[in-house]
Motif scaffolding. Structure first.
Motif, PDB file in Angstrom:
ATOM      1  N   THR A  24       0.829  -1.214   0.000  1.00  0.00           N
ATOM      2  CA  THR A  24       0.000   0.000   0.000  1.00  0.00           C
ATOM      3  C   THR A  24       0.853   1.250   0.000  1.00  0.00           C
ATOM      4  N   SER A  89      -6.950  -0.441   0.529  1.00  0.00           N
ATOM      5  CA  SER A  89      -5.780  -1.263   0.262  1.00  0.00           C
ATOM      6  C   SER A  89      -5.083  -1.611   1.575  1.00  0.00           C
ATOM      7  N   SER A 131      -9.068   0.094  -7.708  1.00  0.00           N
ATOM      8  CA  SER A 131      -9.511   0.529  -6.381  1.00  0.00           C
ATOM      9  C   SER A 131     -10.895  -0.021  -6.064  1.00  0.00           C
ATOM     10  N   LEU A 134     -10.723  -3.564  -4.757  1.00  0.00           N
ATOM     11  CA  LEU A 134     -10.322  -3.675  -3.351  1.00  0.00           C
ATOM     12  C   LEU A 134     -11.453  -3.264  -2.417  1.00  0.00           C
TER      13      LEU A 134
END
Length: 252
Positions: A24, A89, A131, A134
């Protein structure tokens, strides 16, 4: 100045940066750096997007990564996406035991899937759907977590991806194909890692293979533990022979 530092002598922003898990941390850093280079006119978005012809005919292989790093120039929209990216994340990576191998394998799966599908749906930048993938996985793994949108709408975490899709549609007037694609890819991962294993004797088809774990983490801990146990047993024979619910995050 000393009052702004934590117990380790770091400023809040510095502490926040180093507290992030490794995958991350570097993904967030690369995203901000990419936006900064474009803002300074050292790069252009045309050098960053994914194109099958540019990558595999013109050998511009960096596009396989930069397509996931560019969210646009510096703006409130960029800050919003960076916040969502690093937050979910980080939560997923920490829930995997801060294992770089497991989380990086998830990123590899999601990125590979998006790259394969991108030419068919005309999506040159793939950071948003990554994104979204996730966010979806995290939301399904935390079904009891309460969320709030602007302090008005309260809902449980599994509805978060659909709320974001609805907000994007209201703001832009277009169906957000990127977020829907992220939901589809995230659901495949979630199914084979969380739903499928209990029904098939714990089998996890999308777990990282051993070669990937060796590549990312070196020698797996399980092997070291087994070797230590085996060595302990051998020594014994030799001697014998000789004698929490995640708190509800606020979307504001």
């Amino acid at each position: 100045m000393d009052g702004l530092m934590d117990n380790n002598g770091r400023f809040p922003l510095e502490a926040w940066f180093w507290e992030m898990p490794v995958c991350t941390r570097w993904w967030t850093t690369a995203t901000v750096l990419c936006a900064g280079l474009v803002q300074c006119h050292l790069l252009t978005p045309f050098q960053l997007f994914y194109s099958y012809r540019a990558v595999f005919v013109k050998a511009q292989y960096w596009r396989l990564l930069t397509t996931f790093l560019y969210f646009g120039p510096f703006s409130m929209d960029l800050l919003f996406h960076v916040y969502f990216q690093q937050r979910y994340s980080r939560l997923l990576e920490e829930s995997s035991g801060r294992s770089p191998a497991h989380f990086s394998w998830l990123l590899f799966y999601a990125m590979s899937s998006l790259l394969l599908l991108s030419p068919f749906i005309g999506m040159p930048f793939l950071g948003h759907p990554l994104s979204s993938t996730l966010v979806y996985i995290w939301s399904r793994r935390n079904p009891d977590t309460l969320m709030s949108f602007l302090g008005v709408l309260v809902f449980r975490a599994p509805y978060l991806p659909w709320v974001l899709i609805a907000v994007s549609y209201v703001l832009h007037g277009l169906i957000p194909k990127d977020e829907i694609l992220g939901v589809v890819i995230g659901h495949i991962w979630y199914f084979f890692n969380d739903v499928y294993p209990p029904l098939h004797n714990g089998s996890k088809p999308l777990d990282p293979p051993m070669w990937w774990r060796r590549l990312i983490e070196g020698r797996p801990r399980e092997e070291e533990t087994n070797d230590e146990t085996a060595n302990g047993v051998d020594n014994e024979f030799a001697v014998a022979g000789a004698g929490p619910e995640v708190p509800a995050p606020d979307m504001r």
